[in-house]
Design an enzyme around this catalytic site. Structure first.
Site, PDB file in Angstrom:
ATOM      1  N   ASN A  13     -30.561   7.212  -7.984  1.00  0.00           N
ATOM      2  CA  ASN A  13     -30.579   5.698  -7.943  1.00  0.00           C
ATOM      3  C   ASN A  13     -31.763   5.076  -6.927  1.00  0.00           C
ATOM      4  OD1 ASN A  13     -28.254   5.277  -9.474  1.00  0.00           O
ATOM      5  ND2 ASN A  13     -26.978   5.651  -8.011  1.00  0.00           N
ATOM      6  N   HIS A  23     -32.849   1.662  -6.931  1.00  0.00           N
ATOM      7  CA  HIS A  23     -31.946   0.891  -8.080  1.00  0.00           C
ATOM      8  C   HIS A  23     -31.094  -0.125  -7.443  1.00  0.00           C
ATOM      9  CE1 HIS A  23     -33.724   3.378 -11.061  1.00  0.00           C
ATOM     10  NE2 HIS A  23     -32.925   3.007 -11.855  1.00  0.00           N
ATOM     11  N   LYS A  28     -34.388  15.834 -12.538  1.00  0.00           N
ATOM     12  CA  LYS A  28     -33.181  15.026 -12.900  1.00  0.00           C
ATOM     13  C   LYS A  28     -32.286  16.516 -13.316  1.00  0.00           C
ATOM     14  CE  LYS A  28     -30.101  12.432 -15.360  1.00  0.00           C
ATOM     15  NZ  LYS A  28     -29.712  11.102 -15.911  1.00  0.00           N
ATOM     16  N   HIS A  54     -36.233  -3.553 -16.358  1.00  0.00           N
ATOM     17  CA  HIS A  54     -35.724  -2.437 -15.590  1.00  0.00           C
ATOM     18  C   HIS A  54     -36.618  -1.807 -14.604  1.00  0.00           C
ATOM     19  CE1 HIS A  54     -32.608   0.278 -14.036  1.00  0.00           C
ATOM     20  NE2 HIS A  54     -33.322   1.329 -14.664  1.00  0.00           N
ATOM     21  N   LYS A  95     -24.162  11.380 -18.840  1.00  0.00           N
ATOM     22  CA  LYS A  95     -23.510  10.387 -18.726  1.00  0.00           C
ATOM     23  C   LYS A  95     -23.830   9.214 -19.962  1.00  0.00           C
ATOM     24  CE  LYS A  95     -24.786   8.929 -14.509  1.00  0.00           C
ATOM     25  NZ  LYS A  95     -25.060   7.727 -13.718  1.00  0.00           N
ATOM     26  N   GLU A 127     -21.872  13.467 -10.200  1.00  0.00           N
ATOM     27  CA  GLU A 127     -22.203  12.342  -9.378  1.00  0.00           C
ATOM     28  C   GLU A 127     -21.488  12.096  -8.259  1.00  0.00           C
ATOM     29  OE1 GLU A 127     -24.036   9.036 -11.462  1.00  0.00           O
ATOM     30  OE2 GLU A 127     -24.448   8.011  -9.757  1.00  0.00           O
ATOM     31  N   ARG A 132     -11.548  13.015 -30.658  1.00  0.00           N
ATOM     32  CA  ARG A 132     -11.569  13.508 -28.993  1.00  0.00           C
ATOM     33  C   ARG A 132     -12.994  14.555 -28.868  1.00  0.00           C
ATOM     34  NH1 ARG A 132      -6.227  14.240 -30.437  1.00  0.00           N
ATOM     35  NH2 ARG A 132      -5.471  12.438 -29.492  1.00  0.00           N
ATOM     36  N   ARG A 166     -26.487  13.579  -6.840  1.00  0.00           N
ATOM     37  CA  ARG A 166     -26.847  13.015  -7.967  1.00  0.00           C
ATOM     38  C   ARG A 166     -27.281  11.541  -7.788  1.00  0.00           C
ATOM     39  NH1 ARG A 166     -24.608  14.210 -14.119  1.00  0.00           N
ATOM     40  NH2 ARG A 166     -25.606  12.612 -15.031  1.00  0.00           N
ATOM     41  N   HIS A 197     -31.588  -3.410  -9.237  1.00  0.00           N
ATOM     42  CA  HIS A 197     -30.455  -3.989  -9.852  1.00  0.00           C
ATOM     43  C   HIS A 197     -30.283  -5.355  -9.562  1.00  0.00           C
ATOM     44  CE1 HIS A 197     -28.539   0.086 -11.252  1.00  0.00           C
ATOM     45  NE2 HIS A 197     -29.388  -0.372 -12.212  1.00  0.00           N
ATOM     46  N   GLU A 243     -39.312   5.324 -13.973  1.00  0.00           N
ATOM     47  CA  GLU A 243     -38.640   6.212 -13.546  1.00  0.00           C
ATOM     48  C   GLU A 243     -39.193   7.636 -13.575  1.00  0.00           C
ATOM     49  OE1 GLU A 243     -35.497   5.228 -13.451  1.00  0.00           O
ATOM     50  OE2 GLU A 243     -35.309   3.511 -14.682  1.00  0.00           O
TER      51      GLU A 243
HETATM   52  N1  LIG Z   1     -27.049   7.918 -19.416  1.00  0.00           N
HETATM   53  C1  LIG Z   1     -27.758   7.847 -18.207  1.00  0.00           C
HETATM   54  O1  LIG Z   1     -27.948   8.669 -17.406  1.00  0.00           O
HETATM   55  C2  LIG Z   1     -28.758   6.789 -18.190  1.00  0.00           C
HETATM   56  C3  LIG Z   1     -29.717   6.617 -17.358  1.00  0.00           C
HETATM   57  C4  LIG Z   1     -30.785   5.529 -17.167  1.00  0.00           C
HETATM   58  C5  LIG Z   1     -30.471   4.657 -18.173  1.00  0.00           C
HETATM   59  N2  LIG Z   1     -29.479   4.575 -19.206  1.00  0.00           N
HETATM   60  C6  LIG Z   1     -29.449   3.413 -19.945  1.00  0.00           C
HETATM   61  O2  LIG Z   1     -30.577   3.630 -20.867  1.00  0.00           O
HETATM   62  C7  LIG Z   1     -30.527   2.122 -21.197  1.00  0.00           C
HETATM   63  C8  LIG Z   1     -32.111   1.783 -21.473  1.00  0.00           C
HETATM   64  O3  LIG Z   1     -32.807   2.542 -22.215  1.00  0.00           O
HETATM   65  P1  LIG Z   1     -34.269   2.387 -22.596  1.00  0.00           P
HETATM   66  O4  LIG Z   1     -35.230   1.679 -21.454  1.00  0.00           O
HETATM   67  O5  LIG Z   1     -34.466   3.571 -23.351  1.00  0.00           O
HETATM   68  O6  LIG Z   1     -34.128   0.944 -23.580  1.00  0.00           O
HETATM   69  P2  LIG Z   1     -33.546   0.920 -25.237  1.00  0.00           P
HETATM   70  O7  LIG Z   1     -32.918   2.158 -25.739  1.00  0.00           O
HETATM   71  O8  LIG Z   1     -33.034  -0.508 -25.354  1.00  0.00           O
HETATM   72  O9  LIG Z   1     -34.958   0.839 -25.792  1.00  0.00           O
HETATM   73  C9  LIG Z   1     -36.073  -0.150 -25.532  1.00  0.00           C
HETATM   74  C10 LIG Z   1     -36.663  -0.624 -26.766  1.00  0.00           C
HETATM   75  O10 LIG Z   1     -37.495   0.253 -27.616  1.00  0.00           O
HETATM   76  C11 LIG Z   1     -37.019   0.242 -28.808  1.00  0.00           C
HETATM   77  N3  LIG Z   1     -37.863   1.629 -29.163  1.00  0.00           N
HETATM   78  C12 LIG Z   1     -37.021   2.892 -28.787  1.00  0.00           C
HETATM   79  N4  LIG Z   1     -37.892   3.865 -29.040  1.00  0.00           N
HETATM   80  C13 LIG Z   1     -39.039   3.472 -29.730  1.00  0.00           C
HETATM   81  C14 LIG Z   1     -39.958   3.976 -30.378  1.00  0.00           C
HETATM   82  N5  LIG Z   1     -40.136   5.228 -30.224  1.00  0.00           N
HETATM   83  N6  LIG Z   1     -40.897   3.123 -30.967  1.00  0.00           N
HETATM   84  C15 LIG Z   1     -40.808   1.787 -31.048  1.00  0.00           C
HETATM   85  N7  LIG Z   1     -39.790   1.312 -30.454  1.00  0.00           N
HETATM   86  C16 LIG Z   1     -38.689   2.015 -29.771  1.00  0.00           C
HETATM   87  C17 LIG Z   1     -35.791   0.024 -28.721  1.00  0.00           C
HETATM   88  O11 LIG Z   1     -35.290  -0.330 -30.179  1.00  0.00           O
HETATM   89  C18 LIG Z   1     -35.561  -0.934 -27.748  1.00  0.00           C
HETATM   90  O12 LIG Z   1     -35.971  -2.213 -28.306  1.00  0.00           O
HETATM   91  C19 LIG Z   1     -29.704   1.331 -20.458  1.00  0.00           C
HETATM   92  O13 LIG Z   1     -28.491   0.884 -21.373  1.00  0.00           O
HETATM   93  C20 LIG Z   1     -29.238   2.209 -19.301  1.00  0.00           C
HETATM   94  O14 LIG Z   1     -27.927   1.716 -18.955  1.00  0.00           O
HETATM   95  C21 LIG Z   1     -28.649   5.412 -19.021  1.00  0.00           C
HETATM   96 ZN   LIG Z   2     -33.278   3.401 -13.880  1.00  0.00          ZN
END
Ligand SMILES: NC(=O)c1ccc[n+]([C@@H]2O[C@H](COP(=O)([O-])OP(=O)(O)OC[C@H]3O[C@@H](n4cnc5c(N)ncnc54)[C@H](O)[C@@H]3O)[C@@H](O)[C@H]2O)c1
Ligand SMILES: [Zn+2]
Length: 542
Positions: free
Chosen positions: A428, A431, A410, A447, A333, A420, A311, A424, A435, A375
């Site tokens: 988007n 987006h 942010k 993305h 999130k 949100e 939990r 917040r 998307h 972003e």
């Molecule tokens: N929680 C939130 O508020 C929020 C906001 C935006 C996006 N997201 C989520 O984030 C995700 C996308 O995140 P992302 O773009 O970081 O993608 P990711 O986590 O898939 O990373 C992208 C790639 O880079 C590699 N990588 C990461 N750090 C590295 C480093 N320092 N050196 C070499 N390789 C590295 C990873 O292994 C992966 O292959 C999505 O699932 C999305 O839904 C969440």
């Molecule tokens: Zn985004």
């Protein structure tokens, strides 16, 4: 200005004075015990003040002294555990620097105080009962102090080292953002009986070289050393797990690395379930930490597991992609994808700390970095006009400042709207279009590329609706070009409009868009005609 004070407080017997002296010695600073100052000024001992003049006289002198201690003076200060019960005193002392509340178990306190006289608050025959009573009275006041150190099991030297670790400075040029938010249990449907109080704020630290300080930073955030589940993937682990693990071990943590396969395809309940099984096998207990080191995928997944394992256990984010440093790692999130859609199962789980070390981005693929820049640009358009000018012009002065400026946008929005339900949603920007384009491309568009196109379309939509000046879309286009992000794409407009309709973030049945009114100001619009949307999409179609 003088260096910040280090203020130690806490109940009797927690070691304020002995540990304080050791810290002062270690850092070659002057040590001040507030009780001693009061006694010296009164020309009699604290017990005598209590006996002859009464507790109120003592408290008044204490309150005056706390006000005198507001300014940083490079001191190590021991402040009586009664002093900080009054928030006015507490705030004054906290203003001078870093305050740490020392804690100890009641049994330890009883043992440490055994045989000591000169404790006016402990007169009476049943000391343990009196101690328990006072501890209960003061629990709330002590909880309000963000940094704690449990000293029951520590030698004076070890405790002093921990405190010194807490006081270290950020690497040069680093930024510290603070995020204040509400507990996850604060009910968004307003069904709670009690108004919820905010969670203690957490730090978002952004500095080159921070990875080497992770252990010390965790201690500084009040996280007790102990076992720590490090969740990552093989790609990130190869480059960065070694440094992290070393930094954790150096501070008494016992990291255990849990790798999950790389990629969004593994941000699933099945992967979460594997982590639960592995945590169960190694008996990861309540209070033991989950630390995510990776991009947004690892952060979302590990955060979801941290929110639900037993939990909820403490959670720390060490983001390693640009996207996660400026967006995903902050705001709480967390979640996983289902076959029917992204991020459909999740929670709000605020991390205890976010540590962003831009040096980790050196190993990131260029395309991932560029995608993250979208972003950054998004944050700039939403609320950082100076950053926008830098991005559209000669570039920001440094990676660190760029990340801090984008992250700050942010942080402000999350503070305003932790769950949100309103502003917040501005995050988007780009987006809704993005998307749909991502889906249309079957994810051949990244993305960030899709969001860049989406931001241009949003600016065009705004101009088409007469909500911004006609030149704005051109400026957004120019900035995306500067960042090597696409400005046009080949697609079928009607198909993309259809795909927009399947976005889960749609409230009700009308399409909602975040549009810029100018650089640094956006708004949410709905009930937009298909014609206006088509026209906006047409401007980004190749
Ligand atoms: N929680 C939130 O508020 C929020 C906001 C935006 C996006 N997201 C989520 O984030 C995700 C996308 O995140 P992302 O773009 O970081 O993608 P990711 O986590 O898939 O990373 C992208 C790639 O880079 C590699 N990588 C990461 N750090 C590295 C480093 N320092 N050196 C070499 N390789 C590295 C990873 O292994 C992966 O292959 C999505 O699932 C999305 O839904 C969440
Ligand atoms: Zn985004």
């Amino acid at each position: 200005m003088a260096e910040a004070n280090i203020v130690l407080t806490g109940f009797m017997g927690t070691g304020k004075t002995t540990i304080g002296r050791a810290v002062a010695e270690g850092l070659e600073r002057r040590f001040v015990d507030l009780d001693d100052v009061i006694a010296e000024r009164a020309g009699k001992s604290v017990s005598e003040i209590f006996e002859q003049d009464g507790e109120p006289t003592f408290r008044a002198a204490e309150a005056r002294l706390c006000q005198e201690m507001r300014e940083p003076a490079g001191l190590v200060v021991a402040a009586g555990g009664g002093a900080v019960v009054d928030p006015v005193n507490r705030d004054a002392l906290a203003a001078s620097g870093m305050m740490v509340c020392l804690d100890a178990d009641p049994e330890t306190i009883v043992r440490r105080l055994a045989g000591q006289t000169g404790r006016p608050l402990l007169s009476g025959s049943d000391r343990p009962a009196r101690i328990a009573e006072l501890l209960a009275q003061r629990a709330g006041a002590y909880e309000a102090i963000p940094r704690h150190l449990q000293t029951s099991q520590l030698s004076v030297g070890a405790a002093a080292e921990r405190v010194m670790g807490m006081a270290i400075d950020l690497p040069a040029g680093g930024h510290r953002l603070r995020l204040k938010t509400m507990p996850e249990t604060a009910d968004r449907n307003k069904a709670t009986l009690q108004p919820s109080s905010p969670l203690p704020p957490y730090d978002i630290l952004i500095a080159e070289g921070l990875i080497a300080q992770v252990g010390r930073r965790l201690l500084a955030a009040g996280l007790a050393p102990g076992r720590c589940a490090v969740v990552t993937n093989p790609t990130v682990a190869e480059y960065h797990a070694g440094g992290l693990v070393a930094s954790l071990r150096a501070c008494g943590f016992e990291p255990e690395v849990y790798e999950v396969p790389d990629g969004e395809a593994h941000k699933t309940l099945a992967t979460a379930a594997q982590l639960y099984d592995r945590f169960a096998a190694s008996k990861l207990a309540r209070g033991e930490l989950v630390l995510a080191i990776g991009g947004g995928v690892i952060g979302d997944l590990a955060g979801f597991v941290a929110a639900t394992w037993l939990r909820g256990v403490p959670f720390v984010q060490v983001p390693t992609t640009l996207l996660s440093m400026v967006d995903a790692s902050m705001g709480g999130k967390v979640g996983v994808d289902l076959p029917s859609g992204k991020n459909l199962v999740g929670a709000f789980k605020q991390p205890a700390l976010v540590l962003s070390d831009p040096a980790l981005l050196a190993s990131l693929r260029a395309a991932e970095f560029r995608s993250g820049l979208a972003e950054v640009l998004k944050s700039a358009i939403i609320g950082a006009p100076d950053l926008f000018e830098q991005l559209a012009g000669d570039g920001p002065p440094s990676l660190v400042s760029m990340i801090a400026d984008a992250a700050r946008v942010k942080v402000r929005l999350v503070e305003r709207d932790p769950f949100e339900s309103g502003d917040r949603a501005w995050l988007n920007l780009g987006h809704t279009f993005g998307h749909a384009l991502e889906l249309y491309s079957d994810f051949t568009l990244r993305h960030g590329e899709a969001v860049a196109l989406g931001m241009i379309a949003a600016a065009e939509l705004s101009a088409g609706l007469g909500r911004c000046e006609a030149a704005l879309p051109g400026r957004v286009r120019q900035a995306t070009g500067r960042l090597d992000l696409p400005q046009a794409y080949s697609f079928e407009i009607d198909r993309v409009i259809e795909l927009m309709g399947t976005d889960k973030k749609r409230a009700g049945r009308t399409l909602r868009f975040v549009i810029p009114l100018k650089i640094g100001e956006v708004t949410l619009v709905q009930d937009i005609s298909h014609e206006a949307v088509r026209a906006a999409l047409a401007t980004i179609r190749r």
